[in-house]
Scaffold this motif. Sequence first.
Motif, PDB file in Angstrom:
ATOM      1  N   PRO A  72      48.645 -33.743  -3.865  1.00 52.70           N
ATOM      2  CA  PRO A  72      49.844 -34.191  -3.906  1.00 52.70           C
ATOM      3  C   PRO A  72      50.895 -33.371  -3.207  1.00 52.70           C
ATOM      4  O   PRO A  72      50.913 -32.448  -3.086  1.00 52.70           O
ATOM      5  N   GLU A  73      51.965 -34.350  -2.806  1.00 58.37           N
ATOM      6  CA  GLU A  73      53.069 -33.809  -2.410  1.00 58.37           C
ATOM      7  C   GLU A  73      54.184 -33.455  -3.426  1.00 58.37           C
ATOM      8  O   GLU A  73      54.167 -33.938  -4.655  1.00 58.37           O
ATOM      9  N   GLU A  74      55.021 -32.527  -3.214  1.00 53.37           N
ATOM     10  CA  GLU A  74      56.237 -32.248  -4.227  1.00 53.37           C
ATOM     11  C   GLU A  74      56.819 -33.350  -4.753  1.00 53.37           C
ATOM     12  O   GLU A  74      56.939 -34.474  -3.874  1.00 53.37           O
ATOM     13  N   GLY A  75      57.008 -33.634  -5.931  1.00 53.44           N
ATOM     14  CA  GLY A  75      57.359 -34.691  -6.707  1.00 53.44           C
ATOM     15  C   GLY A  75      56.332 -35.646  -7.268  1.00 53.44           C
ATOM     16  O   GLY A  75      56.665 -36.860  -7.861  1.00 53.44           O
ATOM     17  N   GLU A  76      55.295 -35.625  -6.701  1.00 54.16           N
ATOM     18  CA  GLU A  76      54.080 -36.756  -7.180  1.00 54.16           C
ATOM     19  C   GLU A  76      53.315 -35.918  -8.186  1.00 54.16           C
ATOM     20  O   GLU A  76      53.282 -34.863  -8.404  1.00 54.16           O
ATOM     21  N   ASP A  77      52.870 -36.970  -8.892  1.00 54.20           N
ATOM     22  CA  ASP A  77      51.866 -36.505  -9.993  1.00 54.20           C
ATOM     23  C   ASP A  77      50.781 -35.481  -9.444  1.00 54.20           C
ATOM     24  O   ASP A  77      50.145 -35.946  -8.346  1.00 54.20           O
ATOM     25  N   ASP A  78      50.468 -34.414 -10.188  1.00 46.87           N
ATOM     26  CA  ASP A  78      49.463 -33.479  -9.822  1.00 46.87           C
ATOM     27  C   ASP A  78      48.152 -33.833 -10.265  1.00 46.87           C
ATOM     28  O   ASP A  78      48.234 -34.310 -11.563  1.00 46.87           O
ATOM     29  N   VAL A  79      47.083 -33.397  -9.830  1.00 38.90           N
ATOM     30  CA  VAL A  79      45.683 -33.410 -10.516  1.00 38.90           C
ATOM     31  C   VAL A  79      45.468 -32.020 -11.108  1.00 38.90           C
ATOM     32  O   VAL A  79      45.672 -31.224 -10.461  1.00 38.90           O
ATOM     33  N   ILE A  80      44.781 -32.017 -12.334  1.00 37.60           N
ATOM     34  CA  ILE A  80      44.624 -30.829 -12.771  1.00 37.60           C
ATOM     35  C   ILE A  80      43.053 -30.427 -12.858  1.00 37.60           C
ATOM     36  O   ILE A  80      42.235 -31.260 -13.088  1.00 37.60           O
ATOM     37  N   ILE A  81      42.753 -29.355 -12.330  1.00 36.42           N
ATOM     38  CA  ILE A  81      41.545 -29.100 -12.383  1.00 36.42           C
ATOM     39  C   ILE A  81      40.886 -28.391 -13.523  1.00 36.42           C
ATOM     40  O   ILE A  81      41.609 -27.634 -13.855  1.00 36.42           O
ATOM     41  N   GLN A  82      39.977 -28.731 -14.048  1.00 33.84           N
ATOM     42  CA  GLN A  82      39.478 -28.494 -15.499  1.00 33.84           C
ATOM     43  C   GLN A  82      38.449 -27.339 -15.491  1.00 33.84           C
ATOM     44  O   GLN A  82      37.507 -27.505 -14.386  1.00 33.84           O
ATOM     45  N   GLU A  83      38.188 -26.852 -16.550  1.00 38.78           N
ATOM     46  CA  GLU A  83      36.965 -26.032 -16.693  1.00 38.78           C
ATOM     47  C   GLU A  83      35.727 -26.653 -16.426  1.00 38.78           C
ATOM     48  O   GLU A  83      35.482 -27.978 -16.890  1.00 38.78           O
ATOM     49  N   GLY A  84      34.835 -26.245 -15.416  1.00 40.12           N
ATOM     50  CA  GLY A  84      33.461 -26.925 -15.213  1.00 40.12           C
ATOM     51  C   GLY A  84      33.719 -27.855 -14.141  1.00 40.12           C
ATOM     52  O   GLY A  84      32.733 -28.224 -13.662  1.00 40.12           O
ATOM     53  N   ASP A  85      34.618 -28.081 -13.660  1.00 39.45           N
ATOM     54  CA  ASP A  85      34.829 -28.988 -12.475  1.00 39.45           C
ATOM     55  C   ASP A  85      34.198 -28.346 -11.155  1.00 39.45           C
ATOM     56  O   ASP A  85      34.292 -27.136 -11.150  1.00 39.45           O
ATOM     57  N   GLU A  86      33.810 -29.289 -10.321  1.00 42.10           N
ATOM     58  CA  GLU A  86      33.382 -28.945  -8.939  1.00 42.10           C
ATOM     59  C   GLU A  86      34.349 -29.182  -7.916  1.00 42.10           C
ATOM     60  O   GLU A  86      34.483 -30.352  -7.916  1.00 42.10           O
ATOM     61  N   VAL A  87      35.118 -28.375  -7.052  1.00 42.16           N
ATOM     62  CA  VAL A  87      35.997 -28.593  -6.000  1.00 42.16           C
ATOM     63  C   VAL A  87      35.343 -28.501  -4.780  1.00 42.16           C
ATOM     64  O   VAL A  87      34.697 -27.087  -4.514  1.00 42.16           O
ATOM     65  N   ALA A  88      35.377 -29.139  -3.883  1.00 44.17           N
ATOM     66  CA  ALA A  88      34.835 -28.893  -2.546  1.00 44.17           C
ATOM     67  C   ALA A  88      35.935 -28.938  -1.711  1.00 44.17           C
ATOM     68  O   ALA A  88      36.790 -29.934  -1.497  1.00 44.17           O
ATOM     69  N   ILE A  89      36.103 -28.077  -0.572  1.00 44.21           N
ATOM     70  CA  ILE A  89      36.873 -28.048   0.523  1.00 44.21           C
ATOM     71  C   ILE A  89      36.057 -28.374   1.918  1.00 44.21           C
ATOM     72  O   ILE A  89      35.213 -27.746   2.078  1.00 44.21           O
ATOM     73  N   ILE A  90      36.296 -29.633   2.378  1.00 43.20           N
ATOM     74  CA  ILE A  90      35.539 -30.190   3.463  1.00 43.20           C
ATOM     75  C   ILE A  90      36.355 -30.275   4.606  1.00 43.20           C
ATOM     76  O   ILE A  90      36.952 -31.359   4.963  1.00 43.20           O
TER      77      ILE A  90
END
Length: 96
Positions: A72-90
């Motif tokens: 998200p850009e500034e001012g947009e709703d953000d996503v919250i990464i939670q405990e146990g989540d898996e994030v990938a940078i591709i």
Amino acid sequence: MSATPKPAAPGNFTILYFATATSFTGKNVESLPAPLSLRKLGDVLEERYKGIREGVLGHSLVTINLAYVDVPEEGEDDVIIQEGDEVAIIPPVSSG
């Protein structure tokens, strides 16, 4: 990298790096404290790996639990990464 990364320790999430993200960080996987906003993740990674925002993150796709998400850009709703989540940078890859 093993086929299935180990789950993150309690209170953390797992971040997977691919292609140039792996080269930039020198890692395939690491754990970071949760919860963390997706927008803040860029700040945390920039603190750890100077230049990653411009060199990698600016043109990479991101997934959380195998679902593609927009940073998200500034001012947009953000996503919250939670405990146990898996994030990938591709980052983009080429073939030919």
